[in-house]
Design a protein around this motif. Structure first.
Motif, mmCIF file in Angstrom:
data_model
loop_
_atom_site.group_PDB
_atom_site.id
_atom_site.type_symbol
_atom_site.label_atom_id
_atom_site.label_comp_id
_atom_site.label_asym_id
_atom_site.label_seq_id
_atom_site.Cartn_x
_atom_site.Cartn_y
_atom_site.Cartn_z
ATOM 1 N N PHE A 149 0.818 -1.208 0.000
ATOM 2 C CA PHE A 149 0.000 0.000 0.000
ATOM 3 C C PHE A 149 0.853 1.260 0.000
ATOM 4 O O PHE A 149 1.919 1.289 0.620
ATOM 5 N N ASP B 14 -3.475 -1.163 6.026
ATOM 6 C CA ASP B 14 -2.164 -0.787 5.487
ATOM 7 C C ASP B 14 -1.087 -0.651 6.572
ATOM 8 O O ASP B 14 -0.029 -0.056 6.322
ATOM 9 N N LEU B 141 -8.058 1.519 5.009
ATOM 10 C CA LEU B 141 -6.754 2.022 4.570
ATOM 11 C C LEU B 141 -6.623 3.444 5.094
ATOM 12 O O LEU B 141 -7.432 4.304 4.741
#
Lengths: 179, 179
Positions: A149, B14, B141
């Motif tokens: 990510f 993440d 995320l």
């Protein structure tokens, strides 16, 4: 046609998809005597085509195996001008922004896409163009490498669809973008 | 006495334990009507004491709740000289390298330890002093923030002991260091 962009990828416990020097050997650190594909062929059944970056394409070409994909592959590259002759029917070069790339692929009749490769995944997530993440976690800390990510301007919420265990050691979670 | 150092922490998809501006609100982004503690009290039962960095200590002190720990807390700090009077019986300041800190804590009769706080976790993992990781993944995320894991010189293999699902959305994996 229902459009869908799926990421299917393995990462280390600390979130890397390749080691500091591009190492991928840790992906096979858990013994897999029956070659469990952990959902890969099921994914390929589900999709219409594969979208990957040039680096991933060149990595796959470097493997000492036959071309492993049975769906059409779109390779994103501004620099590559042509592809090896034996892959001409199977691979198409394409370029543009993530949305421009998708529009070109949709025009050719492919709608369910497997999005692969580190930079490609970063770019598609950044534009909020990923609908599903299927993430397989290998129980190792690499301590550095290429991260799955990248940076985002704003958080993005996902919904857990499924959590599976493979080989008693590897957890694979499927997430759907919550919008 | 069997010594054991356990990390128990929640991270984003993440890999961040706090957002870009220290945000922790995303930890509660999944509705938890029955206040499922996801194994926290079970962990506290198991351990003898808690080891945390100064930043985590000050963050907890800033929460508008009573002191939440029922086991002794060691706060790592070179700068703090004293702790709030009401916590004097519950908290001990300590400093040194991770190994020096452990030796001081063992001398006092505490052997099973819960290691908490971003920088403290980084420092203990770097010295290969963590025996167990219990990682809870929130399906979001963040796109940036303070990472759970830091750089390492060499990879470290772990063994999955257990994978649990909480609130149908949150996966918690327990890993043991493979040596």
């Amino acid at each position: 046609m229902k459009k869908k962009n799926i990421v299917f990828i393995a990462k280390s416990l600390d979130g890397f998809i390749a080691g500091k020097n591009g190492e991928l050997d840790w992906l096979h650190s858990i013994p897999n005597p029956d070659n469990n594909d952990m959902g890969f062929n099921h994914l390929i059944d589900e999709i219409d085509a594969i979208v990957m970056g040039r680096t991933t394409f060149e990595t796959v070409c470097g493997f000492e195996v036959d071309w492993p994909y049975r769906k059409h592959v779109f390779v994103l590259s501004n620099s590559l001008k042509n592809i090896p002759e034996k892959l001409e029917q199977k691979v198409t070069l394409i370029n543009g922004t993530p949305q421009e790339i998708l529009d070109q692929i949709y025009e050719r009749g492919f709608f369910k896409l497997y999005i692969d490769g580190g930079r490609t995944i970063h770019n598609f997530i950044k534009e909020d163009l990923i609908d599903e993440l299927r993430i397989t976690t290998i129980p190792i800390l690499l301590g550095g490498g290429f991260p799955l990510f990248g940076d985002l301007t704003n958080p993005m919420e996902f919904e857990l669809i499924e959590s599976k265990l493979f080989l008693n050691q590897i957890v694979q979670n499927h997430y759907k973008r919550r919008k």
